[in-house]
Design a protein around this motif. Structure first.
Motif, PDB file in Angstrom:
ATOM      1  N   ALA A  21       0.824  -1.209   0.000  1.00  0.00           N
ATOM      2  CA  ALA A  21       0.000   0.000   0.000  1.00  0.00           C
ATOM      3  C   ALA A  21       0.864   1.267   0.000  1.00  0.00           C
ATOM      4  O   ALA A  21       0.517   2.246  -0.656  1.00  0.00           O
ATOM      5  CB  ALA A  21      -0.929   0.000   1.207  1.00  0.00           C
ATOM      6  N   ASP A  22       1.986   1.228   0.710  1.00  0.00           N
ATOM      7  CA  ASP A  22       2.852   2.416   0.763  1.00  0.00           C
ATOM      8  C   ASP A  22       3.455   2.728  -0.603  1.00  0.00           C
ATOM      9  O   ASP A  22       3.496   3.889  -1.020  1.00  0.00           O
ATOM     10  CB  ASP A  22       3.977   2.226   1.781  1.00  0.00           C
ATOM     11  CG  ASP A  22       3.462   2.222   3.208  1.00  0.00           C
ATOM     12  OD1 ASP A  22       2.418   2.865   3.460  1.00  0.00           O
ATOM     13  OD2 ASP A  22       4.097   1.588   4.060  1.00  0.00           O
TER      14      ASP A  22
ATOM     15  N   ALA B 252      -5.336   1.498   3.690  1.00  0.00           N
ATOM     16  CA  ALA B 252      -4.831   0.923   4.934  1.00  0.00           C
ATOM     17  C   ALA B 252      -5.950   0.184   5.667  1.00  0.00           C
ATOM     18  O   ALA B 252      -5.741  -0.922   6.186  1.00  0.00           O
ATOM     19  CB  ALA B 252      -4.243   2.015   5.821  1.00  0.00           C
ATOM     20  N   LYS B 253      -7.135   0.758   5.691  1.00  0.00           N
ATOM     21  CA  LYS B 253      -8.266   0.123   6.366  1.00  0.00           C
ATOM     22  C   LYS B 253      -8.653  -1.176   5.658  1.00  0.00           C
ATOM     23  O   LYS B 253      -8.925  -2.190   6.303  1.00  0.00           O
ATOM     24  CB  LYS B 253      -9.452   1.076   6.417  1.00  0.00           C
ATOM     25  CG  LYS B 253     -10.569   0.600   7.289  1.00  0.00           C
ATOM     26  CD  LYS B 253     -11.516   1.737   7.578  1.00  0.00           C
ATOM     27  CE  LYS B 253     -12.498   1.332   8.633  1.00  0.00           C
ATOM     28  NZ  LYS B 253     -12.185   1.827   9.940  1.00  0.00           N
ATOM     29  N   ILE B 254      -8.643  -1.174   4.342  1.00  0.00           N
ATOM     30  CA  ILE B 254      -8.962  -2.388   3.579  1.00  0.00           C
ATOM     31  C   ILE B 254      -7.929  -3.472   3.852  1.00  0.00           C
ATOM     32  O   ILE B 254      -8.289  -4.646   4.047  1.00  0.00           O
ATOM     33  CB  ILE B 254      -9.040  -2.059   2.072  1.00  0.00           C
ATOM     34  CG1 ILE B 254     -10.278  -1.209   1.784  1.00  0.00           C
ATOM     35  CG2 ILE B 254      -9.057  -3.327   1.241  1.00  0.00           C
ATOM     36  CD1 ILE B 254     -10.301  -0.608   0.401  1.00  0.00           C
ATOM     37  N   MET B 255      -6.652  -3.093   3.872  1.00  0.00           N
ATOM     38  CA  MET B 255      -5.591  -4.071   4.120  1.00  0.00           C
ATOM     39  C   MET B 255      -5.712  -4.666   5.526  1.00  0.00           C
ATOM     40  O   MET B 255      -5.520  -5.868   5.716  1.00  0.00           O
ATOM     41  CB  MET B 255      -4.217  -3.428   3.938  1.00  0.00           C
ATOM     42  CG  MET B 255      -3.953  -2.914   2.536  1.00  0.00           C
ATOM     43  SD  MET B 255      -4.013  -4.177   1.297  1.00  0.00           S
ATOM     44  CE  MET B 255      -2.361  -4.776   1.405  1.00  0.00           C
ATOM     45  N   ILE B 256      -6.039  -3.836   6.507  1.00  0.00           N
ATOM     46  CA  ILE B 256      -6.217  -4.335   7.882  1.00  0.00           C
ATOM     47  C   ILE B 256      -7.390  -5.290   7.942  1.00  0.00           C
ATOM     48  O   ILE B 256      -7.319  -6.352   8.584  1.00  0.00           O
ATOM     49  CB  ILE B 256      -6.391  -3.147   8.865  1.00  0.00           C
ATOM     50  CG1 ILE B 256      -5.074  -2.405   9.016  1.00  0.00           C
ATOM     51  CG2 ILE B 256      -6.886  -3.640  10.215  1.00  0.00           C
ATOM     52  CD1 ILE B 256      -5.200  -1.104   9.783  1.00  0.00           C
TER      53      ILE B 256
ATOM     54  N   LYS C   3      -8.545  -7.137   5.520  1.00  0.00           N
ATOM     55  CA  LYS C   3      -8.181  -8.385   4.849  1.00  0.00           C
ATOM     56  C   LYS C   3      -7.339  -9.270   5.736  1.00  0.00           C
ATOM     57  O   LYS C   3      -7.458 -10.488   5.705  1.00  0.00           O
ATOM     58  CB  LYS C   3      -7.410  -8.074   3.559  1.00  0.00           C
ATOM     59  CG  LYS C   3      -8.283  -7.698   2.397  1.00  0.00           C
ATOM     60  CD  LYS C   3      -7.445  -7.587   1.152  1.00  0.00           C
ATOM     61  CE  LYS C   3      -8.321  -7.290  -0.043  1.00  0.00           C
ATOM     62  NZ  LYS C   3      -7.523  -7.194  -1.274  1.00  0.00           N
ATOM     63  N   GLN C   4      -6.469  -8.663   6.549  1.00  0.00           N
ATOM     64  CA  GLN C   4      -5.606  -9.451   7.426  1.00  0.00           C
ATOM     65  C   GLN C   4      -6.410 -10.107   8.551  1.00  0.00           C
ATOM     66  O   GLN C   4      -6.057 -11.162   9.035  1.00  0.00           O
ATOM     67  CB  GLN C   4      -4.513  -8.567   8.015  1.00  0.00           C
ATOM     68  CG  GLN C   4      -3.472  -8.149   6.999  1.00  0.00           C
ATOM     69  CD  GLN C   4      -2.441  -7.209   7.604  1.00  0.00           C
ATOM     70  OE1 GLN C   4      -2.575  -6.776   8.733  1.00  0.00           O
ATOM     71  NE2 GLN C   4      -1.438  -6.873   6.808  1.00  0.00           N
ATOM     72  N   ARG C   5      -7.477  -9.476   8.983  1.00  0.00           N
ATOM     73  CA  ARG C   5      -8.292 -10.015  10.069  1.00  0.00           C
ATOM     74  C   ARG C   5      -9.086 -11.244   9.646  1.00  0.00           C
ATOM     75  O   ARG C   5      -9.384 -12.103  10.444  1.00  0.00           O
ATOM     76  CB  ARG C   5      -9.263  -8.950  10.589  1.00  0.00           C
ATOM     77  CG  ARG C   5      -8.561  -7.875  11.369  1.00  0.00           C
ATOM     78  CD  ARG C   5      -9.557  -6.908  11.950  1.00  0.00           C
ATOM     79  NE  ARG C   5      -8.863  -5.806  12.620  1.00  0.00           N
ATOM     80  CZ  ARG C   5      -9.441  -4.697  12.982  1.00  0.00           C
ATOM     81  NH1 ARG C   5     -10.729  -4.520  12.754  1.00  0.00           N
ATOM     82  NH2 ARG C   5      -8.765  -3.764  13.580  1.00  0.00           N
ATOM     83  N   LYS C   6      -9.429 -11.330   8.379  1.00  0.00           N
ATOM     84  CA  LYS C   6     -10.272 -12.447   7.915  1.00  0.00           C
ATOM     85  C   LYS C   6      -9.480 -13.658   7.587  1.00  0.00           C
ATOM     86  O   LYS C   6      -8.415 -13.837   7.372  1.00  0.00           O
ATOM     87  CB  LYS C   6     -11.080 -12.012   6.689  1.00  0.00           C
ATOM     88  CG  LYS C   6     -12.103 -10.982   7.064  1.00  0.00           C
ATOM     89  CD  LYS C   6     -12.926 -10.585   5.870  1.00  0.00           C
ATOM     90  CE  LYS C   6     -13.966  -9.532   6.265  1.00  0.00           C
ATOM     91  NZ  LYS C   6     -14.778  -9.118   5.177  1.00  0.00           N
TER      92      LYS C   6
END
Length: 72
Positions: free
Chosen positions: A3-4, A63-67, A69-72
């Motif tokens: 993302a960065d 960033a919110k989308i990536m977070i 995705k990591q939670r699921k």
């Protein structure tokens, strides 16, 4: 994709686009550059960079989308 790196690429692309547009607007039909001086009111007022604001919102959304995705 990181993302960065995506955000940095978007910022570079927007900066290049903004620079090209400025050059295109500064040229007349004959191709001679026109010297454009901003008014004193524009110089004295603080700038609100809409592009930076928009990129900041996009960066936060990614960033919110990536977070999420990591939670699921």
């Amino acid at each position: 994709m990181n993302a960065d790196s995506f955000i940095k690429g978007m910022q570079r692309a927007n900066a290049n686009r903004k620079q090209r547009q400025t050059k295109q607007q500064a040229n007349t039909v004959t191709g001679k550059p026109v010297v454009v001086e901003p008014s004193p009111a524009v110089i004295a007022s603080p700038d609100f960079d809409l592009e930076a604001f928009r990129l900041d919102i996009i960066r936060k959304a990614i960033a919110k989308i990536m977070i999420n995705k990591q939670r699921k």
